[in-house]
Write a protein that holds these residues in place. Structure first.
Motif, PDB file in Angstrom:
ATOM      1  N   TRP A 150      38.768   8.683  33.454  1.00 50.30           N
ATOM      2  CA  TRP A 150      39.977   9.233  32.842  1.00 50.30           C
ATOM      3  C   TRP A 150      40.122  10.678  33.266  1.00 50.30           C
ATOM      4  CZ3 TRP A 150      36.302   6.417  30.303  1.00 50.30           C
ATOM      5  CH2 TRP A 150      36.699   5.213  29.734  1.00 50.30           C
ATOM      6  N   THR A 151      41.371  11.118  33.383  1.00 51.17           N
ATOM      7  CA  THR A 151      41.673  12.530  33.584  1.00 51.17           C
ATOM      8  C   THR A 151      42.524  12.986  32.408  1.00 51.17           C
ATOM      9  OG1 THR A 151      43.592  11.963  34.950  1.00 51.17           O
ATOM     10  CG2 THR A 151      41.509  12.464  36.103  1.00 51.17           C
ATOM     11  N   TYR A 152      42.710  14.285  32.300  1.00 54.87           N
ATOM     12  CA  TYR A 152      43.440  14.871  31.182  1.00 54.87           C
ATOM     13  C   TYR A 152      44.840  15.266  31.634  1.00 54.87           C
ATOM     14  CZ  TYR A 152      38.761  15.169  29.210  1.00 54.87           C
ATOM     15  OH  TYR A 152      37.510  14.865  28.748  1.00 54.87           O
ATOM     16  N   ASP A 153      45.857  14.698  30.980  1.00 50.62           N
ATOM     17  CA  ASP A 153      47.249  15.046  31.259  1.00 50.62           C
ATOM     18  C   ASP A 153      47.692  15.966  30.122  1.00 50.62           C
ATOM     19  OD1 ASP A 153      50.011  15.238  31.433  1.00 50.62           O
ATOM     20  OD2 ASP A 153      50.279  13.136  31.981  1.00 50.62           O
ATOM     21  N   LEU A 154      47.635  17.274  30.367  1.00 53.20           N
ATOM     22  CA  LEU A 154      47.949  18.237  29.310  1.00 53.20           C
ATOM     23  C   LEU A 154      49.443  18.311  29.028  1.00 53.20           C
ATOM     24  CD1 LEU A 154      45.400  21.054  30.188  1.00 53.20           C
ATOM     25  CD2 LEU A 154      45.106  18.998  28.788  1.00 53.20           C
ATOM     26  N   ALA A 155      50.278  18.002  30.006  1.00 56.42           N
ATOM     27  CA  ALA A 155      51.728  18.021  29.781  1.00 56.42           C
ATOM     28  C   ALA A 155      52.125  16.981  28.730  1.00 56.42           C
ATOM     29  CB  ALA A 155      52.477  17.770  31.086  1.00 56.42           C
ATOM     30  N   ARG A 156      51.431  15.842  28.730  1.00 58.07           N
ATOM     31  CA  ARG A 156      51.723  14.780  27.757  1.00 58.07           C
ATOM     32  C   ARG A 156      50.696  14.721  26.636  1.00 58.07           C
ATOM     33  NH1 ARG A 156      53.065   9.468  31.139  1.00 58.07           N
ATOM     34  NH2 ARG A 156      51.178  10.065  32.216  1.00 58.07           N
ATOM     35  N   GLY A 157      49.626  15.517  26.730  1.00 60.79           N
ATOM     36  CA  GLY A 157      48.587  15.499  25.710  1.00 60.79           C
ATOM     37  C   GLY A 157      47.858  14.170  25.649  1.00 60.79           C
ATOM     38  N   ARG A 158      47.471  13.638  26.807  1.00 62.08           N
ATOM     39  CA  ARG A 158      46.861  12.311  26.867  1.00 62.08           C
ATOM     40  C   ARG A 158      45.692  12.275  27.833  1.00 62.08           C
ATOM     41  NH1 ARG A 158      49.048  11.939  22.776  1.00 62.08           N
ATOM     42  NH2 ARG A 158      50.909  10.817  22.285  1.00 62.08           N
ATOM     43  N   LEU A 159      44.781  11.361  27.556  1.00 62.62           N
ATOM     44  CA  LEU A 159      43.745  10.970  28.508  1.00 62.62           C
ATOM     45  C   LEU A 159      44.323   9.813  29.310  1.00 62.62           C
ATOM     46  CD1 LEU A 159      40.823  11.159  26.025  1.00 62.62           C
ATOM     47  CD2 LEU A 159      40.697  12.114  28.315  1.00 62.62           C
ATOM     48  N   LEU A 160      44.307   9.916  30.631  1.00 63.84           N
ATOM     49  CA  LEU A 160      44.903   8.888  31.481  1.00 63.84           C
ATOM     50  C   LEU A 160      43.823   8.137  32.250  1.00 63.84           C
ATOM     51  CD1 LEU A 160      47.933  10.767  33.057  1.00 63.84           C
ATOM     52  CD2 LEU A 160      47.910   9.247  31.080  1.00 63.84           C
ATOM     53  N   ARG A 161      43.853   6.815  32.160  1.00 65.66           N
ATOM     54  CA  ARG A 161      42.915   5.974  32.904  1.00 65.66           C
ATOM     55  C   ARG A 161      43.256   6.074  34.379  1.00 65.66           C
ATOM     56  NH1 ARG A 161      39.920   1.110  31.400  1.00 65.66           N
ATOM     57  NH2 ARG A 161      38.526   0.851  33.160  1.00 65.66           N
ATOM     58  N   GLN A 162      42.223   6.213  35.209  1.00 66.39           N
ATOM     59  CA  GLN A 162      42.387   6.321  36.651  1.00 66.39           C
ATOM     60  C   GLN A 162      41.524   5.250  37.327  1.00 66.39           C
ATOM     61  OE1 GLN A 162      44.548   8.404  37.909  1.00 66.39           O
ATOM     62  NE2 GLN A 162      44.928   9.577  36.059  1.00 66.39           N
ATOM     63  N   PRO A 163      41.839   4.894  38.564  1.00 71.53           N
ATOM     64  CA  PRO A 163      40.975   3.956  39.287  1.00 71.53           C
ATOM     65  C   PRO A 163      39.596   4.582  39.492  1.00 71.53           C
ATOM     66  CG  PRO A 163      43.082   4.258  40.430  1.00 71.53           C
ATOM     67  CD  PRO A 163      43.025   5.281  39.329  1.00 71.53           C
ATOM     68  N   ALA A 164      38.561   3.796  39.288  1.00 68.21           N
ATOM     69  CA  ALA A 164      37.189   4.290  39.446  1.00 68.21           C
ATOM     70  C   ALA A 164      36.951   4.815  40.857  1.00 68.21           C
ATOM     71  CB  ALA A 164      36.199   3.181  39.110  1.00 68.21           C
ATOM     72  N   SER A 165      37.676   4.304  41.820  1.00 66.14           N
ATOM     73  CA  SER A 165      37.509   4.737  43.218  1.00 66.14           C
ATOM     74  C   SER A 165      37.914   6.200  43.429  1.00 66.14           C
ATOM     75  CB  SER A 165      38.330   3.842  44.147  1.00 66.14           C
ATOM     76  OG  SER A 165      39.712   3.955  43.835  1.00 66.14           O
ATOM     77  N   GLN A 166      38.572   6.807  42.454  1.00 73.78           N
ATOM     78  CA  GLN A 166      38.994   8.204  42.563  1.00 73.78           C
ATOM     79  C   GLN A 166      37.873   9.194  42.263  1.00 73.78           C
ATOM     80  OE1 GLN A 166      42.074   9.191  43.756  1.00 73.78           O
ATOM     81  NE2 GLN A 166      42.038   7.016  44.220  1.00 73.78           N
ATOM     82  N   LEU A 167      36.671   8.673  41.922  1.00 66.04           N
ATOM     83  CA  LEU A 167      35.544   9.543  41.603  1.00 66.04           C
ATOM     84  C   LEU A 167      34.388   9.223  42.537  1.00 66.04           C
ATOM     85  CD1 LEU A 167      34.797  11.743  39.482  1.00 66.04           C
ATOM     86  CD2 LEU A 167      33.582   9.924  38.267  1.00 66.04           C
ATOM     87  N   ALA A 168      33.833  10.256  43.150  1.00 69.83           N
ATOM     88  CA  ALA A 168      32.669  10.102  44.024  1.00 69.83           C
ATOM     89  C   ALA A 168      31.473  10.750  43.344  1.00 69.83           C
ATOM     90  CB  ALA A 168      32.929  10.759  45.364  1.00 69.83           C
ATOM     91  N   CYS A 169      30.397   9.996  43.173  1.00 71.89           N
ATOM     92  CA  CYS A 169      29.187  10.527  42.551  1.00 71.89           C
ATOM     93  C   CYS A 169      28.049  10.519  43.550  1.00 71.89           C
ATOM     94  CB  CYS A 169      28.814   9.675  41.325  1.00 71.89           C
ATOM     95  SG  CYS A 169      30.055   9.741  40.036  1.00 71.89           S
ATOM     96  N   THR A 170      27.224  11.546  43.458  1.00 70.64           N
ATOM     97  CA  THR A 170      26.100  11.676  44.382  1.00 70.64           C
ATOM     98  C   THR A 170      24.764  11.658  43.670  1.00 70.64           C
ATOM     99  OG1 THR A 170      26.202  14.068  44.269  1.00 70.64           O
ATOM    100  CG2 THR A 170      27.445  13.004  46.039  1.00 70.64           C
ATOM    101  N   GLY A 171      24.771  11.948  42.392  1.00 74.29           N
ATOM    102  CA  GLY A 171      23.517  12.129  41.680  1.00 74.29           C
ATOM    103  C   GLY A 171      23.063  10.924  40.900  1.00 74.29           C
ATOM    104  N   HIS A 172      21.934  11.097  40.260  1.00 71.72           N
ATOM    105  CA  HIS A 172      21.351  10.099  39.380  1.00 71.72           C
ATOM    106  C   HIS A 172      21.213  10.711  38.003  1.00 71.72           C
ATOM    107  CE1 HIS A 172      20.529   7.337  42.644  1.00 71.72           C
ATOM    108  NE2 HIS A 172      20.207   8.394  43.351  1.00 71.72           N
ATOM    109  N   ALA A 173      20.743   9.942  37.044  1.00 70.00           N
ATOM    110  CA  ALA A 173      20.613  10.405  35.664  1.00 70.00           C
ATOM    111  C   ALA A 173      19.848  11.723  35.610  1.00 70.00           C
ATOM    112  CB  ALA A 173      19.915   9.362  34.821  1.00 70.00           C
TER     113      ALA A 173
END
Length: 175
Positions: A150-173
């Motif tokens: 999710w990202t934050y849409d401050l103009a609408r005051g909402r949490l917006l669901r996004q495709p998981a492919s829009q986030l790249a992770c490199t680390g571990h726990a």
């Protein structure tokens, strides 16, 4: 907009289901409370669980915060807008509520929330996000799987669901 990600059963007949407790936070205006303190004393088991600043393209968004609550043992993400101060205490309005799935750290492949230092949005923007990750099987050294984003849409005051492919992770726990 209240988003419920997974169902939960009430702890007992007198305690409202966690979904109802989380929903009761939507639109609430309240004075800041210390972590661990009840947000709606007597009406909900939800307690304050912290907050962090919000960034959009590297700029801190004054007057907004990414908050968290614990409701009946479940984590709830909050988008909070600062309404001012009263009697020396910051007044917040909860603009959006997101009941997160159970993290279940005892599972073989536990879920957890992403940390900003281990993941970045694919567009390269230094912008705040909320993501649920799932660890890989033991012995698999690849980064965790992004289950939900999710990202934050401050103009609408909402949490917006996004495709998981829009986030790249490199680390571990984190340790």
């Amino acid at each position: 907009m209240l988003v419920l990600v997974a169902a939960a059963m009430p702890a007992d007949a007198r305690t409202p289901p966690v979904e109802q407790q989380a929903a009761a936070l939507f639109g609430l205006e309240y004075a800041a409370v210390a972590p661990g303190a009840a947000i709606l004393p007597g009406r909900s088991s939800c307690t304050e669980a912290g907050e962090s600043m919000l960034l959009v393209e590297g700029a801190e968004q004054s007057g907004w915060t990414a908050g968290a609550a614990d409701c009946g043992g479940r984590r709830v993400a909050l988008l909070k807008r600062r309404m001012g101060e009263q009697d020396g205490r910051v007044q917040w309005r909860i603009e959006d509520v997101l009941l997160l799935p159970p993290m279940a750290p005892e599972r073989a492949r536990p879920r957890r929330l992403a940390r900003p230092e281990e993941c970045a949005l694919a567009d390269g923007a230094d912008t705040s996000f909320l993501a649920v990750l799932r660890e890989r099987r033991p012995g698999d050294d690849r980064p965790p799987v992004v289950e939900q984003l999710w990202t934050y849409d401050l103009a609408r005051g909402r949490l917006l669901r996004q495709p998981a492919s829009q986030l790249a992770c490199t680390g571990h726990a984190p340790d």
